[in-house]
Design a protein around this motif. Structure first.
Motif, PDB file in Angstrom:
ATOM      1  N   LEU A  87     -10.913 -30.247 -58.930  1.00 52.36           N
ATOM      2  CA  LEU A  87     -11.942 -29.236 -58.704  1.00 52.36           C
ATOM      3  C   LEU A  87     -12.945 -29.785 -57.692  1.00 52.36           C
ATOM      4  CD1 LEU A  87     -12.563 -26.396 -59.823  1.00 52.36           C
ATOM      5  CD2 LEU A  87     -14.062 -27.488 -61.504  1.00 52.36           C
ATOM      6  N   GLU A  88     -13.168 -29.036 -56.606  1.00 52.30           N
ATOM      7  CA  GLU A  88     -14.020 -29.522 -55.522  1.00 52.30           C
ATOM      8  C   GLU A  88     -14.932 -28.421 -54.997  1.00 52.30           C
ATOM      9  OE1 GLU A  88     -11.821 -32.603 -52.854  1.00 52.30           O
ATOM     10  OE2 GLU A  88     -10.422 -30.946 -53.195  1.00 52.30           O
ATOM     11  N   LEU A  89     -16.079 -28.840 -54.490  1.00 53.60           N
ATOM     12  CA  LEU A  89     -16.994 -27.918 -53.824  1.00 53.60           C
ATOM     13  C   LEU A  89     -16.643 -27.861 -52.339  1.00 53.60           C
ATOM     14  CD1 LEU A  89     -19.672 -26.288 -54.519  1.00 53.60           C
ATOM     15  CD2 LEU A  89     -20.848 -28.142 -53.329  1.00 53.60           C
ATOM     16  N   VAL A  90     -16.467 -26.661 -51.839  1.00 57.51           N
ATOM     17  CA  VAL A  90     -16.169 -26.446 -50.423  1.00 57.51           C
ATOM     18  C   VAL A  90     -17.410 -25.825 -49.785  1.00 57.51           C
ATOM     19  CG1 VAL A  90     -14.650 -25.289 -48.776  1.00 57.51           C
ATOM     20  CG2 VAL A  90     -13.728 -26.154 -50.926  1.00 57.51           C
ATOM     21  N   ILE A  91     -17.802 -26.366 -48.652  1.00 54.66           N
ATOM     22  CA  ILE A  91     -19.002 -25.862 -47.985  1.00 54.66           C
ATOM     23  C   ILE A  91     -18.760 -24.444 -47.485  1.00 54.66           C
ATOM     24  CG2 ILE A  91     -20.701 -26.261 -46.173  1.00 54.66           C
ATOM     25  CD1 ILE A  91     -20.568 -28.388 -48.391  1.00 54.66           C
ATOM     26  N   GLY A  92     -19.609 -23.521 -47.926  1.00 54.31           N
ATOM     27  CA  GLY A  92     -19.525 -22.139 -47.504  1.00 54.31           C
ATOM     28  C   GLY A  92     -20.651 -21.824 -46.533  1.00 54.31           C
ATOM     29  N   ALA A  96     -28.196 -19.624 -52.381  1.00 53.31           N
ATOM     30  CA  ALA A  96     -27.175 -20.424 -51.714  1.00 53.31           C
ATOM     31  C   ALA A  96     -25.795 -19.978 -52.161  1.00 53.31           C
ATOM     32  CB  ALA A  96     -27.364 -21.902 -52.027  1.00 53.31           C
ATOM     33  N   SER A  97     -24.840 -20.058 -51.255  1.00 54.65           N
ATOM     34  CA  SER A  97     -23.468 -19.650 -51.533  1.00 54.65           C
ATOM     35  C   SER A  97     -22.534 -20.827 -51.299  1.00 54.65           C
ATOM     36  CB  SER A  97     -23.069 -18.476 -50.627  1.00 54.65           C
ATOM     37  OG  SER A  97     -21.713 -18.134 -50.811  1.00 54.65           O
ATOM     38  N   PHE A  98     -21.669 -21.107 -52.291  1.00 48.46           N
ATOM     39  CA  PHE A  98     -20.691 -22.180 -52.198  1.00 48.46           C
ATOM     40  C   PHE A  98     -19.324 -21.665 -52.627  1.00 48.46           C
ATOM     41  CE2 PHE A  98     -24.677 -24.542 -53.153  1.00 48.46           C
ATOM     42  CZ  PHE A  98     -24.750 -25.289 -51.981  1.00 48.46           C
ATOM     43  N   ILE A  99     -18.311 -22.510 -52.455  1.00 50.43           N
ATOM     44  CA  ILE A  99     -16.943 -22.167 -52.844  1.00 50.43           C
ATOM     45  C   ILE A  99     -16.382 -23.296 -53.702  1.00 50.43           C
ATOM     46  CG2 ILE A  99     -14.642 -21.541 -52.018  1.00 50.43           C
ATOM     47  CD1 ILE A  99     -15.985 -20.919 -49.285  1.00 50.43           C
ATOM     48  N   LEU A 100     -15.682 -22.944 -54.762  1.00 47.34           N
ATOM     49  CA  LEU A 100     -14.982 -23.920 -55.584  1.00 47.34           C
ATOM     50  C   LEU A 100     -13.484 -23.788 -55.357  1.00 47.34           C
ATOM     51  CD1 LEU A 100     -16.572 -24.100 -59.162  1.00 47.34           C
ATOM     52  CD2 LEU A 100     -16.462 -25.913 -57.449  1.00 47.34           C
ATOM     53  N   SER A 116     -29.081 -37.787 -43.041  1.00 49.68           N
ATOM     54  CA  SER A 116     -30.030 -38.370 -42.092  1.00 49.68           C
ATOM     55  C   SER A 116     -29.970 -37.549 -40.815  1.00 49.68           C
ATOM     56  CB  SER A 116     -29.670 -39.828 -41.798  1.00 49.68           C
ATOM     57  OG  SER A 116     -30.530 -40.368 -40.820  1.00 49.68           O
ATOM     58  N   GLY A 117     -31.066 -36.869 -40.491  1.00 45.81           N
ATOM     59  CA  GLY A 117     -31.063 -35.997 -39.326  1.00 45.81           C
ATOM     60  C   GLY A 117     -30.417 -34.664 -39.631  1.00 45.81           C
ATOM     61  N   ALA A 118     -29.590 -34.174 -38.731  1.00 47.86           N
ATOM     62  CA  ALA A 118     -28.947 -32.866 -38.898  1.00 47.86           C
ATOM     63  C   ALA A 118     -27.772 -32.968 -39.869  1.00 47.86           C
ATOM     64  CB  ALA A 118     -28.469 -32.345 -37.553  1.00 47.86           C
ATOM     65  N   PRO A 119     -27.598 -31.983 -40.764  1.00 53.53           N
ATOM     66  CA  PRO A 119     -26.470 -31.994 -41.704  1.00 53.53           C
ATOM     67  C   PRO A 119     -25.128 -31.935 -40.976  1.00 53.53           C
ATOM     68  CG  PRO A 119     -28.142 -30.408 -42.373  1.00 53.53           C
ATOM     69  CD  PRO A 119     -28.494 -30.840 -40.991  1.00 53.53           C
ATOM     70  N   SER A 120     -24.116 -32.583 -41.568  1.00 47.14           N
ATOM     71  CA  SER A 120     -22.757 -32.539 -41.042  1.00 47.14           C
ATOM     72  C   SER A 120     -21.783 -32.359 -42.202  1.00 47.14           C
ATOM     73  CB  SER A 120     -22.435 -33.824 -40.263  1.00 47.14           C
ATOM     74  OG  SER A 120     -22.512 -34.960 -41.119  1.00 47.14           O
ATOM     75  N   THR A 121     -20.511 -32.165 -41.896  1.00 49.82           N
ATOM     76  CA  THR A 121     -19.550 -31.846 -42.964  1.00 49.82           C
ATOM     77  C   THR A 121     -18.313 -32.746 -42.998  1.00 49.82           C
ATOM     78  OG1 THR A 121     -18.486 -30.182 -41.552  1.00 49.82           O
ATOM     79  CG2 THR A 121     -20.252 -29.423 -43.013  1.00 49.82           C
ATOM     80  N   ASP A 122     -18.153 -33.662 -42.052  1.00 49.29           N
ATOM     81  CA  ASP A 122     -16.940 -34.481 -42.011  1.00 49.29           C
ATOM     82  C   ASP A 122     -16.740 -35.285 -43.292  1.00 49.29           C
ATOM     83  OD1 ASP A 122     -16.289 -33.537 -39.553  1.00 49.29           O
ATOM     84  OD2 ASP A 122     -16.844 -35.340 -38.437  1.00 49.29           O
ATOM     85  N   ALA A 123     -17.818 -35.809 -43.863  1.00 47.22           N
ATOM     86  CA  ALA A 123     -17.713 -36.602 -45.092  1.00 47.22           C
ATOM     87  C   ALA A 123     -17.466 -35.733 -46.316  1.00 47.22           C
ATOM     88  CB  ALA A 123     -18.983 -37.424 -45.295  1.00 47.22           C
ATOM     89  N   LEU A 124     -17.632 -34.424 -46.169  1.00 46.61           N
ATOM     90  CA  LEU A 124     -17.560 -33.510 -47.307  1.00 46.61           C
ATOM     91  C   LEU A 124     -16.267 -32.708 -47.337  1.00 46.61           C
ATOM     92  CD1 LEU A 124     -21.215 -32.130 -47.065  1.00 46.61           C
ATOM     93  CD2 LEU A 124     -20.406 -34.278 -48.048  1.00 46.61           C
ATOM     94  N   LYS A 125     -15.304 -33.076 -46.520  1.00 46.86           N
ATOM     95  CA  LYS A 125     -14.046 -32.333 -46.487  1.00 46.86           C
ATOM     96  C   LYS A 125     -13.310 -32.450 -47.829  1.00 46.86           C
ATOM     97  CE  LYS A 125     -13.267 -32.871 -41.509  1.00 46.86           C
ATOM     98  NZ  LYS A 125     -12.397 -33.478 -40.462  1.00 46.86           N
ATOM     99  N   PRO A 126     -12.773 -31.349 -48.340  1.00 46.77           N
ATOM    100  CA  PRO A 126     -12.046 -31.397 -49.618  1.00 46.77           C
ATOM    101  C   PRO A 126     -10.746 -32.169 -49.481  1.00 46.77           C
ATOM    102  CG  PRO A 126     -11.836 -29.232 -48.607  1.00 46.77           C
ATOM    103  CD  PRO A 126     -12.836 -29.982 -47.775  1.00 46.77           C
ATOM    104  N   THR A 127     -10.300 -32.743 -50.586  1.00 42.44           N
ATOM    105  CA  THR A 127      -9.061 -33.518 -50.609  1.00 42.44           C
ATOM    106  C   THR A 127      -7.859 -32.696 -51.043  1.00 42.44           C
ATOM    107  OG1 THR A 127      -9.332 -34.209 -52.918  1.00 42.44           O
ATOM    108  CG2 THR A 127     -10.423 -35.548 -51.233  1.00 42.44           C
ATOM    109  N   GLY A 128      -8.119 -31.518 -51.640  1.00 38.91           N
ATOM    110  CA  GLY A 128      -7.028 -30.700 -52.157  1.00 38.91           C
ATOM    111  C   GLY A 128      -6.558 -31.125 -53.530  1.00 38.91           C
ATOM    112  N   LYS A 129      -7.342 -31.982 -54.172  1.00 36.73           N
ATOM    113  CA  LYS A 129      -6.959 -32.483 -55.492  1.00 36.73           C
ATOM    114  C   LYS A 129      -8.099 -32.293 -56.475  1.00 36.73           C
ATOM    115  CE  LYS A 129      -4.778 -36.502 -57.637  1.00 36.73           C
ATOM    116  NZ  LYS A 129      -4.295 -37.889 -57.429  1.00 36.73           N
TER     117      LYS A 129
END
Length: 273
Positions: A170-175, A188-192, A155-168
């Motif tokens: 397989l996870e997508l990390v915002i690149g 688009a470029s992402f990190i696993l 909603s509105g401008a994108p943010s990343t706080d809710a998308l932080k990896p847990t370290g447990k």
């Protein structure tokens, strides 16, 4: 007790489906919209396991296993939830600006062994393995499953706080790109990451939705580099399903060797350029 048993069986079925190939049943979570503007917007979400993307034709996702994380990292209430036969639906109110993560995580052990000519099976959490008394069973095989299925709404401008990896798992990390800032005709470029470290040489499969209307599934396959980075070129606008799975040795539990399987699944909306 009957409802609890039904839920446990449902989650066990999802664990079995967690790393199925692209042509088998696929787990997905789809919001009615992924990018919105204005105050106090609402989004309706569908979640299911199906043969075709994104048509509910097989099994509903367990409602109790779904969670929503708000832009500030706090839980968001799921409203008007309904778990049907082939589809689960619910609403969320976007009361704060930023990005929301809608997800389900399925974690547990699966074991099989022989009793005479019959194959026996057990599924459950890691903490219950010792009490199950499986150590020493003939031809015992144990697998650990950890799978994550999610989507992101902004909603509105994108943010990343809710998308932080847990370290447990397989996870997508915002690149370079945010999941809600994808445009047709662009790359688009992402990190696993796997357990907090780059998932190198991992195959990622991407399929555009509405594949029931195509003669061929038309999946895109890319592989992560040494840093876990992968890129996807979006040929056209639409909804896409992404999946990556890794398997390997996991070590031992109660002196019993086990194999480890981790998978990541997400849905993205690619908007017109």
């Amino acid at each position: 007790m009957k409802n609890i048993t039904k839920h446990i069986l449902g989650v066990s079925a999802l664990l079995a489906l967690a790393s199925q190939p692209v042509h088998a049943h696929r787990f997905w979570i789809i919001p009615s919209a992924s990018v919105l503007s204005g105050d106090n917007q609402w989004v309706t979400v569908d979640a299911a396991i199906s043969n075709s993307l994104f048509f509910a034709d097989h099994v509903a996702a367990p409602l109790a296993a779904l969670t929503v994380t708000g832009p500030d990292g706090s839980p968001v209430e799921i409203q008007n939830g309904k778990e049907g036969k082939v589809r689960t639906t619910f609403d969320i109110e976007l009361t704060k600006p930023g990005s929301y993560r809608i997800a389900t995580i399925r974690e547990g052990l699966a074991a099989s062994w022989k009793e005479g000519e019959e194959t026996k099976r057990w599924r459950g959490p890691v903490k219950d393995f010792a009490a199950a008394g499986l150590k020493g069973k003939p031809e015992l095989k144990v697998f650990e499953n950890l799978s994550r299925t999610e989507t992101v709404v902004t909603s509105g401008a994108p943010s990343t706080d809710a998308l932080k990896p847990t370290g447990k798992g397989l996870e997508l990390v915002i690149g370079k790109n945010h999941p809600n800032d994808l445009v047709a005709g662009e790359k688009a470029s992402f990190i696993l990451h796997l357990n907090g470290k780059p998932a190198a040489n991992c195959k990622v499969t991407v399929v555009k939705g509405d594949d029931r209307y195509r003669d061929a599934v038309g999946e895109i396959e890319v592989t992560t580099d040494a840093a876990g980075v992968f890129e996807v070129s979006w040929a056209e606008a639409g909804r896409y399903w992404l999946n990556a799975t890794v398997e390997g040795e996991g070590g031992e539990i109660e002196g019993v060797p086990f194999s480890r399987r981790a998978s990541y699944t997400a849905t993205f909306e690619v908007l017109p350029g």
